[in-house]
Write a protein that holds these residues in place. Sequence first.
Motif, PDB file in Angstrom:
ATOM      1  N   MET A  99      -0.318 -40.804  14.615  1.00 21.60           N
ATOM      2  CA  MET A  99      -0.560 -40.388  13.231  1.00 21.60           C
ATOM      3  C   MET A  99       0.642 -40.734  12.358  1.00 21.60           C
ATOM      4  O   MET A  99       0.490 -41.283  11.255  1.00 21.60           O
ATOM      5  N   ALA A 100       1.836 -40.430  12.841  1.00 26.19           N
ATOM      6  CA  ALA A 100       3.040 -40.734  12.067  1.00 26.19           C
ATOM      7  C   ALA A 100       3.185 -42.236  11.861  1.00 26.19           C
ATOM      8  O   ALA A 100       3.511 -42.704  10.758  1.00 26.19           O
ATOM      9  N   GLY A 101       2.929 -43.017  12.895  1.00 23.02           N
ATOM     10  CA  GLY A 101       3.051 -44.466  12.771  1.00 23.02           C
ATOM     11  C   GLY A 101       1.987 -45.069  11.894  1.00 23.02           C
ATOM     12  O   GLY A 101       2.241 -46.027  11.142  1.00 23.02           O
ATOM     13  N   ALA A 102       0.761 -44.535  11.952  1.00 18.91           N
ATOM     14  CA  ALA A 102      -0.333 -45.075  11.159  1.00 18.91           C
ATOM     15  C   ALA A 102      -0.133 -44.823   9.669  1.00 18.91           C
ATOM     16  O   ALA A 102      -0.710 -45.529   8.836  1.00 18.91           O
ATOM     17  N   PHE A 103       0.669 -43.823   9.326  1.00 15.95           N
ATOM     18  CA  PHE A 103       0.919 -43.520   7.915  1.00 15.95           C
ATOM     19  C   PHE A 103       2.340 -43.910   7.502  1.00 15.95           C
ATOM     20  O   PHE A 103       2.838 -43.452   6.468  1.00 15.95           O
ATOM     21  N   GLU A 104       2.986 -44.759   8.273  1.00 11.66           N
ATOM     22  CA  GLU A 104       4.317 -45.251   7.907  1.00 11.66           C
ATOM     23  C   GLU A 104       4.242 -46.001   6.578  1.00 11.66           C
ATOM     24  O   GLU A 104       3.387 -46.860   6.375  1.00 11.66           O
ATOM     25  N   GLY A 105       5.154 -45.670   5.665  1.00 15.97           N
ATOM     26  CA  GLY A 105       5.161 -46.314   4.360  1.00 15.97           C
ATOM     27  C   GLY A 105       4.139 -45.783   3.390  1.00 15.97           C
ATOM     28  O   GLY A 105       4.000 -46.304   2.276  1.00 15.97           O
ATOM     29  N   TYR A 106       3.422 -44.732   3.774  1.00 21.95           N
ATOM     30  CA  TYR A 106       2.394 -44.161   2.923  1.00 21.95           C
ATOM     31  C   TYR A 106       3.042 -43.308   1.833  1.00 21.95           C
ATOM     32  O   TYR A 106       4.216 -42.948   1.917  1.00 21.95           O
ATOM     33  N   VAL A 107       2.272 -42.979   0.807  1.00 24.35           N
ATOM     34  CA  VAL A 107       2.791 -42.180  -0.300  1.00 24.35           C
ATOM     35  C   VAL A 107       3.286 -40.828   0.198  1.00 24.35           C
ATOM     36  O   VAL A 107       4.324 -40.327  -0.241  1.00 24.35           O
ATOM     37  N   VAL A 108       2.549 -40.229   1.122  1.00 28.97           N
ATOM     38  CA  VAL A 108       2.922 -38.942   1.694  1.00 28.97           C
ATOM     39  C   VAL A 108       3.397 -39.172   3.123  1.00 28.97           C
ATOM     40  O   VAL A 108       2.674 -39.741   3.942  1.00 28.97           O
ATOM     41  N   THR A 109       4.617 -38.745   3.432  1.00 30.06           N
ATOM     42  CA  THR A 109       5.170 -38.926   4.766  1.00 30.06           C
ATOM     43  C   THR A 109       4.553 -37.917   5.736  1.00 30.06           C
ATOM     44  O   THR A 109       4.457 -36.731   5.433  1.00 30.06           O
ATOM     45  N   ILE A 110       4.135 -38.393   6.891  1.00 25.94           N
ATOM     46  CA  ILE A 110       3.606 -37.524   7.942  1.00 25.94           C
ATOM     47  C   ILE A 110       4.551 -37.618   9.124  1.00 25.94           C
ATOM     48  O   ILE A 110       4.654 -38.666   9.767  1.00 25.94           O
ATOM     49  N   PRO A 111       5.273 -36.547   9.437  1.00 29.44           N
ATOM     50  CA  PRO A 111       6.244 -36.595  10.537  1.00 29.44           C
ATOM     51  C   PRO A 111       5.555 -36.581  11.893  1.00 29.44           C
ATOM     52  O   PRO A 111       4.400 -36.157  12.019  1.00 29.44           O
ATOM     53  N   ASP A 112       6.277 -37.035  12.907  1.00 35.18           N
ATOM     54  CA  ASP A 112       5.788 -36.941  14.282  1.00 35.18           C
ATOM     55  C   ASP A 112       6.101 -35.534  14.779  1.00 35.18           C
ATOM     56  O   ASP A 112       7.181 -35.261  15.302  1.00 35.18           O
TER      57      ASP A 112
END
Length: 285
Positions: A28-41
């Motif tokens: 999940m964290a990798g799939a949203f890398e660079g996204y507007v909202v950061t999702i931590p691992d």
Amino acid sequence: MTTTDAPPAALILRPATEFTVLTLSTLMAGAFEGYVVTIPDDPAAFAARVRAEQIDLHASLIACVDGEPVGLGLIARRGEDARLAGMGVRKAWRGQGVARALLDRLLADARARGEARMHLEVIEGNDSAIRLYETAGFVRRGRLAGYERPAARAPEAQLSALGEVPLSVAARTLAQHADNDLPWQLHPATLASLTPPNRALTLGNATAWVLEQPGVLVLRAVLVPPAARRQGQGRALLEALTRAFPDHRMIVPATVQERQADGFLTTCGFTQTTLAQLEMTCPLN
């Protein structure tokens, strides 16, 4: 997010139940890398999200190429409705048709289960994702706005004390009085899934669902039953929250229908944040 018509030949879609929470959190964290909202691992946060958002990991899919997880599509289910609770692809695999393959399969599976609609929220301005969803049959339903208010002190003359009710009791009250057609994140069934440290605080007939974080009070929802509206109870509740949580900035996530909340929140000193979402639905019949 960009896509092509042909996904990698070695692409396999597998149920998310075949993977550990640790693996899913990292993906999940990798799939949203660079996204507007950061999702931590954060495996604990991922597990809490699954629980709170009614995500069905068996209905959710993981995209794998040569055994490597490269993307995911999380599906929440409730009655005849489904929701795309999160979909993303690792950077190295974007633009290769993985997202399109995931979305097509997720919609086909939902139809096969007999679900009537699939919902999603997408960050406003994420034009490539919006195009993908529209070409798959999603239509825009409305704009979900976020709000914030700087830390402030309540007027000294306002001395009313907050009460607190169990989250389950607050959810039943919301189910009795909520407006129709609420966004998924504000639906009574969603708020009924909240657990501590979330709290339901009350003043008079008004109820607020809040989560205290360092220097921030997250305001998930506010309910004033229809018969008690336009009597100042919502405003009084916000002032009481300001007193109870001094020096806390107050934020409302971008899950609120703009047309319903804007007037009340702006008159209470809130301003819209730059982050907003589009609410979209795909009929599945």
